[in-house]
Design a protein around this motif. Structure first.
Motif: not given
Length: 427
Positions: A219-225, A274-280
């Motif tokens: 898996i290659f990932s990062g958050h876009y929010d 690309a993940f959502t809702a990392e910041e929350v």
């Protein structure tokens, strides 16, 4: 001698061709193109539940499609789920025949009405004085089971923190009822009532199927929010563009997808997310992680804030949890002869290994690590309106992304398999 020279010449040509290939795909021009779009003002800071984050999701999906990835479900690159926002109504119960104060009851559940007693078959857990509350609770949430938990009163302050945690939560099959008490739970009965509203969210996910080892995943990932729009600063800027946090990581994921899709040599299946809702609260990566059998995930490269120089300068980055698996050693081996260097996390006191989007899979034993350059003790523009593309080093970002691509090659090819995280150390 002539034969040997010919072989050497062929190898040299091959190396030059390889270098040209990666430079044609991962270069500063492309890095800047993607980064500029993701961190532009018209993305409105990519806050969850806003038109800006939906616009960013559409752009990332289009890039995955252009790269030649397969959609995660049907013809969609969106992995859709919901965040729940529970509003506490009331709670009551007894423990060993004694009434439990309402303030000493917390439920982590997607249900409006929860009733549990010692005959319900839920697993009993005690979080004792020597335990750490949040890591244990997060592990229970990851298990997809039901628990009745007694929490030692020493953890009273953190227990109250759980009440704030549940103000917005991930829709999960797990149900956990926690009671603050030093008593051993012999008999108990608890009822907890809340009003539930659901808010839709989506990760953006593309798949590059493997060949001989297609049931093994990398898996290659990062958050876009990011943080969206807030109070204007002294310059009148109200948009938190999040160029470094984490448009830089998502830029890397998109370019790695393009690179590996063109190489066509991945024996293992590659997943780009690309993940959502990392910041929350990290809800996007948590939902994503629950879609996988962790025993089949061979490695996770989570990429977070790589737009600025690390504390060691250019051509360097650090890996969180470096000592927990031998994945870092594998990456270093694949980079021998290059100018790039991966280092162990220099900020262990901040416990970054379990604070980013790699955490859910890491807690299940997956060699899931975050790669970053962020100077966590002095990152000037972190969570400010000044986190804009002009503050980033495109050339250095390019070298970091290329180094991730090169260092991951033997894992992608199925030749190397990193050791697992020891989950016994997580309690």
């Amino acid at each position: 001698m002539q034969k040997i020279l010919s072989i050497v010449a062929m190898l040299a040509i091959g190396q030059v061709t390889y270098a040209q290939s990666i430079d044609q795909i991962i270069n500063a021009t492309e890095v800047e193109r993607i980064e500029k779009i993701l961190s532009a003002d018209d993305m409105q800071g990519r806050r969850t539940f806003t038109p800006g984050i939906d616009k960013a999701a559409d752009f990332i999906a289009a890039e995955f499609k252009k790269a030649g990835l397969q959609p995660v479900k049907g013809d969609s690159w969106f992995q859709e789920f919901a965040m729940i926002k529970p509003k506490f109504l009331n709670a009551n119960g007894t423990l060993n025949g004694n009434a439990i104060p309402e303030k000493n009851i917390v439920a982590l559940s997607s249900q409006s009405n929860i009733k549990v007693n010692d005959k319900s078959g839920w697993t009993k857990v005690n979080i004792g004085e020597a335990d750490t509350l949040f890591p244990v609770v997060m592990r229970l949430l990851d298990s997809r089971k039901n628990y009745f938990v007694t929490v030692h009163e020493k953890h009273g302050r953190m227990f109250n923190g759980l009440k704030r945690f549940r103000e917005q939560s991930f829709e999960s099959p797990s149900n956990i009822v926690l009671v603050l008490s030093n008593e051993t739970a012999n008999t108990y009965s608890v009822e907890f009532n809340q009003e539930i509203t659901r808010a839709p969210l989506k990760n953006v996910v593309g798949i590059l199927p493997g060949k001989k080892k297609k049931n093994e995943y990398v898996i290659f990932s990062g958050h876009y929010d990011h943080l969206g729009i807030g109070k204007p600063n002294e310059a009148g800027d109200s948009i938190f563009n999040g160029a470094n946090d984490d448009a830089s990581g998502v830029t890397a994921v998109i370019l790695l997808a393009q690179y590996y899709a063109q190489q066509k040599d991945n024996e293992r299946t590659l997943v780009f997310a690309a993940f959502t809702a990392e910041e929350v609260g990290g809800f996007g990566s948590k939902h994503f992680s629950e879609q996988f059998d962790p025993s089949k995930v061979m490695a996770m490269f989570n990429i977070e804030m790589i737009g600025t120089e690390s504390k060691w300068g250019t051509n360097s980055a650090f890996i969180t949890g470096y000592e927990k698996t031998d994945m870092g050693a594998i990456l270093e081996k694949n980079l021998q002869g290059s100018a790039f260097k991966f280092y162990p996390d220099p900020y262990p006191d901040q416990q970054l290994f379990y604070r980013s989007d790699n955490a859910t899979l890491a807690r299940q034993g997956v060699p899931a690590h975050t790669i970053s350059t962020s100077k966590m003790d002095s990152e000037k523009f972190y969570h400010t309106q000044e986190d804009e593309i002009e503050t980033l080093d495109m050339k250095n970002m390019t070298e970091i992304i290329k180094s991730i691509a090169v260092s991951a090659k033997s894992i992608v090819a199925g030749k190397d398999t990193p050791s697992r995280v020891d989950t016994k150390q997580l309690r």
